[in-house]
Enzyme design. Sequence first.
Site, PDB file in Angstrom:
ATOM      1  N   ASP A   1       0.943   3.181   3.921  1.00 35.60           N
ATOM      2  CA  ASP A   1       0.243   4.293   3.146  1.00 35.60           C
ATOM      3  C   ASP A   1       0.322   5.171   2.885  1.00 35.60           C
ATOM      4  OD1 ASP A   1      -2.127   5.234   2.731  1.00 35.60           O
ATOM      5  OD2 ASP A   1      -3.084   5.215   4.468  1.00 35.60           O
TER       6      ASP A   1
ATOM      7  N   ASP B   1      -8.399   3.010  -3.219  1.00 31.09           N
ATOM      8  CA  ASP B   1      -8.620   3.661  -1.588  1.00 31.09           C
ATOM      9  C   ASP B   1      -8.041   5.308  -1.541  1.00 31.09           C
ATOM     10  OD1 ASP B   1      -7.144   3.481   1.160  1.00 31.09           O
ATOM     11  OD2 ASP B   1      -5.122   4.558  -0.146  1.00 31.09           O
TER      12      ASP B   1
ATOM     13  N   ASN C   1      -5.785   9.822   7.456  1.00 31.94           N
ATOM     14  CA  ASN C   1      -6.714   8.870   7.096  1.00 31.94           C
ATOM     15  C   ASN C   1      -7.224   7.477   6.507  1.00 31.94           C
ATOM     16  OD1 ASN C   1      -9.439   8.666   6.947  1.00 31.94           O
ATOM     17  ND2 ASN C   1      -9.920   8.877   4.615  1.00 31.94           N
TER      18      ASN C   1
ATOM     19  N   GLY D   1      -2.721  12.407   4.887  1.00 30.79           N
ATOM     20  CA  GLY D   1      -1.984  11.010   5.073  1.00 30.79           C
ATOM     21  C   GLY D   1       0.014  11.407   5.390  1.00 30.79           C
TER      22      GLY D   1
ATOM     23  N   HIS E   1       1.048  -1.178   0.287  1.00 32.44           N
ATOM     24  CA  HIS E   1       0.604   0.237   0.220  1.00 32.44           C
ATOM     25  C   HIS E   1       0.656   1.097  -0.108  1.00 32.44           C
ATOM     26  CE1 HIS E   1      -4.025   1.394   1.180  1.00 32.44           C
ATOM     27  NE2 HIS E   1      -3.159   3.079   0.888  1.00 32.44           N
TER      28      HIS E   1
ATOM     29  N   HIS F   1      -5.418  -0.161   5.603  1.00 32.71           N
ATOM     30  CA  HIS F   1      -4.860   0.548   7.419  1.00 32.71           C
ATOM     31  C   HIS F   1      -6.093  -0.102   8.489  1.00 32.71           C
ATOM     32  CE1 HIS F   1      -7.582   2.983   4.492  1.00 32.71           C
ATOM     33  NE2 HIS F   1      -6.614   3.360   3.906  1.00 32.71           N
TER      34      HIS F   1
ATOM     35  N   ASN G   1      -4.792   6.044  -6.767  1.00 30.90           N
ATOM     36  CA  ASN G   1      -5.830   8.123  -6.480  1.00 30.90           C
ATOM     37  C   ASN G   1      -5.188   9.171  -7.756  1.00 30.90           C
ATOM     38  OD1 ASN G   1      -3.636   7.659  -4.790  1.00 30.90           O
ATOM     39  ND2 ASN G   1      -5.115   9.004  -2.996  1.00 30.90           N
TER      40      ASN G   1
ATOM     41  N   HIS H   1     -10.460   0.463   1.253  1.00 31.74           N
ATOM     42  CA  HIS H   1     -10.863   1.210   2.412  1.00 31.74           C
ATOM     43  C   HIS H   1     -11.914   1.580   3.164  1.00 31.74           C
ATOM     44  CE1 HIS H   1      -9.578   5.525   3.205  1.00 31.74           C
ATOM     45  NE2 HIS H   1     -10.867   6.109   2.927  1.00 31.74           N
TER      46      HIS H   1
ATOM     47  N   HIS I   1       2.708  14.665   0.525  1.00 32.92           N
ATOM     48  CA  HIS I   1       2.486  15.813   0.220  1.00 32.92           C
ATOM     49  C   HIS I   1       3.261  16.653   0.413  1.00 32.92           C
ATOM     50  CE1 HIS I   1      -1.362  13.914   0.386  1.00 32.92           C
ATOM     51  NE2 HIS I   1      -1.332  13.334   1.284  1.00 32.92           N
TER      52      HIS I   1
HETATM   53  O1  DOR Z   1      -4.033   9.169   4.734  1.00 33.72           O
HETATM   54  C1  DOR Z   1      -4.644   9.257   3.852  1.00 33.72           C
HETATM   55  N1  DOR Z   1      -3.708   9.249   2.868  1.00 33.72           N
HETATM   56  N2  DOR Z   1      -5.200   8.263   3.853  1.00 33.72           N
HETATM   57  C2  DOR Z   1      -5.802   7.735   2.605  1.00 33.72           C
HETATM   58  O2  DOR Z   1      -6.575   6.396   2.020  1.00 33.72           O
HETATM   59  C3  DOR Z   1      -5.635   7.720   1.107  1.00 33.72           C
HETATM   60  C4  DOR Z   1      -4.194   8.675   1.039  1.00 33.72           C
HETATM   61  C5  DOR Z   1      -4.025   9.804  -0.148  1.00 33.72           C
HETATM   62  O3  DOR Z   1      -3.847   9.842  -1.223  1.00 33.72           O
HETATM   63  O4  DOR Z   1      -3.233  11.466   0.299  1.00 33.72           O
END
Ligand code: DOR
Length: 431
Positions: free
Chosen positions: A310, A157, A283, A329, A65, A237, A99, A184, A314
């Site tokens: 996960d 997800d 998340n 995230g 993941h 997760h 995604n 998810h 960012h």
């Molecule tokens: O915290 C998260 N960030 N949870 C997710 O399910 C998606 C992920 C993201 O793509 O940034």
Amino acid sequence: MSSNQNTILFRNGWLADVERGQLIRGELLVAGERIAAIAPCLPCSDALVIDLADAILSPGFIDVHTHLREPGFEYKETIASGARAAAAGGFTTIACMPNTKPPLDTAERVAWVKEQAKATSVVKVLPIGAISLEQAGHRATNFWQLRDSGAVAFSDDGRGVKSSRLMLEALEASRCLGVPIMAHEEDAELAGKGSINHGPISAQLGDQGIPSAAEYIMLARDIYLAEMTGGHLHVCHVSAAESVNLIRNAKARGVKVTAEVTPHHLHLTESIVPTLLGQAKVNPPLRSEADQQALLAGLLDGTIDVIATDHAPHSMWEKEVSLSQAAFGFSGLEVAFPVVMEALVHSGLLPLEKVLPALTCRPADLLGLPQGRLAVGAPADLVVLDPRKRWRVTAEGLLSQGKNTPYLGQELVGQVLLTVVDGRVVFDIRE
Ligand code: DOR
């Protein structure tokens, strides 16, 4: 004596027998792309000799993941930068979530990621196809075509699959194709506009809060659908105690369900939120201590099968804003090993050799991969670990473009020293 770069001999360390959960004193020879020999003592001939100096040689970690942000969000991460971060974290195979922008919802897009990874990635990248077109939750993707172009699993997800009918279709395809549906679990209406776990801290911070029920209500539905269809439900997760109970009961009934937990949910709770705010926003959210204890117990008794990062990179401007505006995230690949060490090994819950299967052979089995074990003939995907080495997490030190980890500035214990993919050194801390 000249050394043959195609053969590497690892000496003077511990070999992780992950199937038996043991560390064994021994030597391991890599020839070309494969493990050629394992024995108490091997002749060195003209191999490149790597002195492990009592460190541990493990199968490379496998992350089921990971979020790589290419195509579409290259300012957060590219396949190349995510792969470098993976190598630095000891991961030799990563499965990447769909995604992206556009999402991986067609055979062409899945194939494109594979091609791009072949050209730019230092580790093995396995794309996960979307469950729904545009990940919009309405119409199913063509699971057969996606699988044929290389998708190893299906997931939407980042959001839950609201439509029960769509989830049923996905799980039926899973049974036919033999690949997992990575769910998810999140009821968007229950989760509402919350940013953190629902409870006293969300109340104190004026956040609406995301209740655990947002996770386990959808999970309960998906377990029933997996039971009906015989499809393989893999729960992404897991964060809530009640989810662990549901998975434990489902497994006892013979439902084909597997589950993952992240290093951060094993190690952190919502208690860090008031200090770190947006940098603690993820998340599913960090939850209560009782939830954390249930996750640890679930991993220990086999209810939870694997540890997955996960990894969700960012940029800083998306995190260093108000709690409600911050992106969900954590950047997770490079801190996963020491965080798992802190949560499970240094805390005295499990010895390292019992933790390694959750990072190696179990994720390999989940995706049906030949790697994940130290075995003669297996791909030479390896990692050298120093479980006691201390290091400080800094933005400059992380190879991921995502510096968004709650561990920034902290000292962690446990370091990846060297990573090898198909017999090639792809990360070496000494460089
Ligand atoms: O915290 C998260 N960030 N949870 C997710 O399910 C998606 C992920 C993201 O793509 O940034």
